[in-house]
Design a protein around this motif. Sequence first.
Motif, PDB file in Angstrom:
ATOM      1  N   PRO A  74       2.545 -13.718   2.833  1.00 43.87           N
ATOM      2  CA  PRO A  74       1.902 -12.662   4.139  1.00 43.87           C
ATOM      3  C   PRO A  74       1.600 -13.484   5.609  1.00 43.87           C
ATOM      4  CG  PRO A  74      -0.138 -13.481   2.997  1.00 43.87           C
ATOM      5  CD  PRO A  74       1.587 -13.978   1.730  1.00 43.87           C
ATOM      6  N   THR A  75       2.056 -14.851   5.329  1.00 43.76           N
ATOM      7  CA  THR A  75       1.865 -15.554   6.291  1.00 43.76           C
ATOM      8  C   THR A  75       3.006 -16.076   7.669  1.00 43.76           C
ATOM      9  OG1 THR A  75       2.344 -17.444   5.042  1.00 43.76           O
ATOM     10  CG2 THR A  75      -0.213 -16.916   4.950  1.00 43.76           C
ATOM     11  N   ASN A  76       2.529 -16.604   8.193  1.00 47.71           N
ATOM     12  CA  ASN A  76       3.821 -16.909   9.610  1.00 47.71           C
ATOM     13  C   ASN A  76       4.444 -17.752   9.401  1.00 47.71           C
ATOM     14  OD1 ASN A  76       1.437 -14.927  10.951  1.00 47.71           O
ATOM     15  ND2 ASN A  76       0.803 -16.851  12.070  1.00 47.71           N
ATOM     16  N   ASP A  77       4.535 -18.334   8.198  1.00 52.16           N
ATOM     17  CA  ASP A  77       5.273 -19.393   7.943  1.00 52.16           C
ATOM     18  C   ASP A  77       6.628 -18.894   6.759  1.00 52.16           C
ATOM     19  OD1 ASP A  77       4.322 -19.354   5.744  1.00 52.16           O
ATOM     20  OD2 ASP A  77       4.425 -21.544   5.385  1.00 52.16           O
ATOM     21  N   ASP A  78       6.481 -17.042   6.648  1.00 52.80           N
ATOM     22  CA  ASP A  78       7.138 -16.560   5.827  1.00 52.80           C
ATOM     23  C   ASP A  78       8.294 -16.052   6.678  1.00 52.80           C
ATOM     24  OD1 ASP A  78       6.061 -16.844   3.221  1.00 52.80           O
ATOM     25  OD2 ASP A  78       5.315 -16.611   3.704  1.00 52.80           O
ATOM     26  N   GLU A 101       2.384   2.008  -2.470  1.00 51.30           N
ATOM     27  CA  GLU A 101       2.327   0.421  -4.250  1.00 51.30           C
ATOM     28  C   GLU A 101       1.209  -0.270  -3.461  1.00 51.30           C
ATOM     29  OE1 GLU A 101       6.715   2.223  -6.070  1.00 51.30           O
ATOM     30  OE2 GLU A 101       6.152   0.110  -5.090  1.00 51.30           O
ATOM     31  N   LEU A 102       1.408  -0.005  -2.818  1.00 55.12           N
ATOM     32  CA  LEU A 102       1.027  -1.995  -2.597  1.00 55.12           C
ATOM     33  C   LEU A 102      -0.830  -1.291  -2.535  1.00 55.12           C
ATOM     34  CD1 LEU A 102       1.050  -4.984  -0.767  1.00 55.12           C
ATOM     35  CD2 LEU A 102       0.330  -3.721   1.370  1.00 55.12           C
ATOM     36  N   THR A 103      -1.264   0.205  -2.109  1.00 53.98           N
ATOM     37  CA  THR A 103      -3.318   0.433  -1.776  1.00 53.98           C
ATOM     38  C   THR A 103      -3.138   0.614  -3.296  1.00 53.98           C
ATOM     39  OG1 THR A 103      -2.185   1.490  -0.327  1.00 53.98           O
ATOM     40  CG2 THR A 103      -3.659   2.227  -0.925  1.00 53.98           C
ATOM     41  N   HIS A 104      -2.162   0.811  -4.030  1.00 53.79           N
ATOM     42  CA  HIS A 104      -2.307   0.980  -5.564  1.00 53.79           C
ATOM     43  C   HIS A 104      -3.206  -0.190  -6.811  1.00 53.79           C
ATOM     44  CE1 HIS A 104      -1.269   1.130  -9.898  1.00 53.79           C
ATOM     45  NE2 HIS A 104      -2.674   2.771 -10.071  1.00 53.79           N
ATOM     46  N   LEU A 105      -1.628  -0.695  -5.503  1.00 52.84           N
ATOM     47  CA  LEU A 105      -2.203  -2.797  -5.932  1.00 52.84           C
ATOM     48  C   LEU A 105      -3.773  -3.036  -6.041  1.00 52.84           C
ATOM     49  CD1 LEU A 105      -0.120  -4.995  -8.456  1.00 52.84           C
ATOM     50  CD2 LEU A 105      -0.160  -5.727  -5.768  1.00 52.84           C
ATOM     51  N   PHE A 106      -3.517  -2.768  -5.282  1.00 52.93           N
ATOM     52  CA  PHE A 106      -5.086  -3.703  -4.321  1.00 52.93           C
ATOM     53  C   PHE A 106      -6.081  -3.083  -5.283  1.00 52.93           C
ATOM     54  CE2 PHE A 106      -5.079  -6.923  -1.343  1.00 52.93           C
ATOM     55  CZ  PHE A 106      -3.226  -6.917  -1.384  1.00 52.93           C
ATOM     56  N   THR A 114      -6.022  -5.454   3.373  1.00 55.04           N
ATOM     57  CA  THR A 114      -6.169  -6.575   5.030  1.00 55.04           C
ATOM     58  C   THR A 114      -5.188  -5.307   5.475  1.00 55.04           C
ATOM     59  OG1 THR A 114      -4.920  -8.031   4.824  1.00 55.04           O
ATOM     60  CG2 THR A 114      -7.607  -8.727   3.797  1.00 55.04           C
ATOM     61  N   GLU A 115      -5.243  -5.732   7.022  1.00 55.72           N
ATOM     62  CA  GLU A 115      -4.537  -5.391   7.900  1.00 55.72           C
ATOM     63  C   GLU A 115      -2.750  -6.160   7.783  1.00 55.72           C
ATOM     64  OE1 GLU A 115      -2.571  -3.833  10.841  1.00 55.72           O
ATOM     65  OE2 GLU A 115      -4.180  -3.061   9.616  1.00 55.72           O
ATOM     66  N   ARG A 116      -3.607  -7.600   7.447  1.00 54.62           N
ATOM     67  CA  ARG A 116      -2.491  -8.448   6.683  1.00 54.62           C
ATOM     68  C   ARG A 116      -1.418  -8.322   5.932  1.00 54.62           C
ATOM     69  NH1 ARG A 116      -1.426 -14.516   8.057  1.00 54.62           N
ATOM     70  NH2 ARG A 116      -3.448 -14.594   9.172  1.00 54.62           N
ATOM     71  N   ASN A 117      -2.084  -7.567   4.915  1.00 49.78           N
ATOM     72  CA  ASN A 117      -1.937  -7.280   3.991  1.00 49.78           C
ATOM     73  C   ASN A 117      -1.051  -5.616   3.893  1.00 49.78           C
ATOM     74  OD1 ASN A 117      -4.704  -8.407   1.496  1.00 49.78           O
ATOM     75  ND2 ASN A 117      -2.314  -9.108   1.671  1.00 49.78           N
ATOM     76  N   ARG A 118      -1.319  -5.710   4.859  1.00 52.41           N
ATOM     77  CA  ARG A 118      -0.768  -4.045   5.096  1.00 52.41           C
ATOM     78  C   ARG A 118       0.703  -4.088   5.847  1.00 52.41           C
ATOM     79  NH1 ARG A 118      -2.940   1.678   6.620  1.00 52.41           N
ATOM     80  NH2 ARG A 118      -1.371   2.261   8.528  1.00 52.41           N
TER      81      ARG A 118
END
Lengths: 420, 420
Positions: A74-78, A101-106, A114-118
């Motif tokens: 999720p970071t800028n270097d990715d 799926e992401l919501t379910h995992l969290f 978070t917004e970054r994860n979203r």
Amino acid sequence: MSQVLAELISIGDELLYGQILDTNSQWISAELDKIGVKVVRKTTVGDVASEILTAFAEAEKRAEAILITGGLGPTNDDLTKPCLAEYFDSPISLHPTALKELTHLFESRGFTLTERNREQAELPDKCTMISNRLGSAPGMWFERDKKVFVSMPGVPHEMKEMMNSQVIPRIKEFYNTPTIAHKMIMTAGIGESWLADKIKDWENNLPSHLKLAYLPSLMKVRLRLTGMGSDKTKLEQEMAAEIAKLLPMIDKFVYGFDGETLESAIGRELVDRQLTLATAESCTGGHIAQTITSIAGSSRYFNGGLVPYQNEMKEQLLNVNAATLKKHGAVSEETVIEMANNVRQVFNADIGLSSSGIAGPGGGTKEKPVGLIWIAYADGHQTITKKLQLGDQRLINVQRTTTAALHLLWQSLTQKNGEK
Amino acid sequence: MSQVLAELISIGDELLYGQILDTNSQWISAELDKIGVKVVRKTTVGDVASEILTAFAEAEKRAEAILITGGLGPTNDDLTKPCLAEYFDSPISLHPTALKELTHLFESRGFTLTERNREQAELPDKCTMISNRLGSAPGMWFERDKKVFVSMPGVPHEMKEMMNSQVIPRIKEFYNTPTIAHKMIMTAGIGESWLADKIKDWENNLPSHLKLAYLPSLMKVRLRLTGMGSDKTKLEQEMAAEIAKLLPMIDKFVYGFDGETLESAIGRELVDRQLTLATAESCTGGHIAQTITSIAGSSRYFNGGLVPYQNEMKEQLLNVNAATLKKHGAVSEETVIEMANNVRQVFNADIGLSSSGIAGPGGGTKEKPVGLIWIAYADGHQTITKKLQLGDQRLINVQRTTTAALHLLWQSLTQKNGEK
């Protein structure tokens, strides 16, 4: 039917700077190999968009399947996702299934998104999503002109789950892959060039769809026979027939197949024959015992070991004759013979194995130079010794001596010790 | 002064098919990083001449230093030398020094040179030979237009010796690389995140040209402080001052500097104090003895070791009380205490060190699960024990236990064992 060619691209500065060992690409290679997809190149690039894009373009020229790991965090270097979107000229938008799926995992882990994860649920429109059951970054599958680009996370357990459950089945279906078979022949006690000399006629007469490779390590050489064809059963029969021709030429060096170790082959032989073992080590300092006991269940056949590092301990604990030590020295055939025979008594074992030598780098004399090492095998009926003259690298000498001693033991157990 | 860019090329089908894990390129990356050379790409290609030649040409476009490993063996599938000769348009001929070194290597090991081996002394005329002190394939150094191609064997210990003794010094000289200083602080007995917590204020106050890296391995963490500058003396003084501030915070975990091993630190302490050591190992199977004796000169302080793998051997050879074994079992604090104390007597040593546990993967019970391991230290004045609860990976457990036992010994020797 031509073979599917693949390239692997690993992305991440940490791989280039030597901070992380890349174990993913070996694992992926082996999995692709099993389904007959041939990896023709592996490339590692850093977190730099231009270099990632160049690697994509080069790989697409050479291969049909391009498997990419890393750069999905999720970071800028990715940068893998934006680079793929650019490469396939695709807009990026929120993917409803990915978000679900992401919501379910969290939620299952008790975290709030978070917004970054979203943003990790946003994917290029032109890709098919690959579910990540163990982490937050989904994989991506792109198709263009019969070529496939697959992007997976660099976290090994996430990548492996994705490969096994989704990527491998899709690749098999997409390419209707051919059959490849491998057989590994494990040898010890003979160098690569001597081995090659012994089998060169056989090797030269192999049909063109069977290929032999030599994989050497300290005192061991693995021979890998690879075959390619369309009929798996026929191919395996053909390879078995070739191996049946090969084995008699190198019988006394072949201790197993397909990744078996010398210590596990020995364990198997000792259990089969209901024999027990004890070791008396001087220069190897416990390495032979440690290698034998690295096998789970070795307590069934390993009674124990002694490391009598001082001469007086060889006398007191192992009953080596003081006169032998005085006359011939600790590093001598006479001493290792007594050590191997007496350690059987000490541990009430059927077989004794011993080592004594000058491991180095110092401590040599003109008569007994650094690297001179004696090993012995004794079983109450016969005693076999072997003299090694190795180099001045202490740890390498210990490893080589261990392999030589285990090989001597294996040859004696299997009665393949006609020639020393 | 711009940074030197490097590319690594690994050659070998066995790497592409996933049969060997490439550890070389990580090691080389880390070594180049230490001298300020930046790896921008790693490429792996198979034993195919056209692909090797393409990889050379691509790498030369992007980087100044191209480091190649593998493909130097004596067999037909080894193509690196002919490819380099073609790439640099150079005839190949017998290299007298290479032949001399090869002959010497073979003689020192008691072997006769075969024709196939002799061919390994043939080298492209346009290269400078790099001596291989540990094997039969020499390395090659080519220069063209301020760019360097270096070819080394794929066998890790041969490659590493060549890098350390010849390639790194040559690269530093050829490119006049900037001043980078490293200081490594070796710790054991504390995990990475606990260590980071203890020193976070110090770390946050480091000046920007000093950088700290955590390099964790099993039960050990190496702290690497790296400084970059122009004045080497000033840089080193500055780093020494920072380390002087750091040490009091983590005193009881720091056993040495700059690659010193726990076993060599222990050797130094035992020699200084004129003390001798003996080991009694069950679950570690000889690994502690082998680690202690991996140090040259360890015969000055290591009297010997015993691996009593069966209970009756613990009784007969080590005088462990039958009642102790019956009441508490072989894997117990009581047993390792007797083992450590009694092994001192058996080997007439000042200090005894012992281990007993369930190395796994099987063999556990509810009371004594897999990974339960006891270790003990005894010196006649005091006995110190430690209980470990590790996982189910046999070899990892053996290594972790060895490190824990050596750390216990080191702490006791240096009286830094106030807190267990």
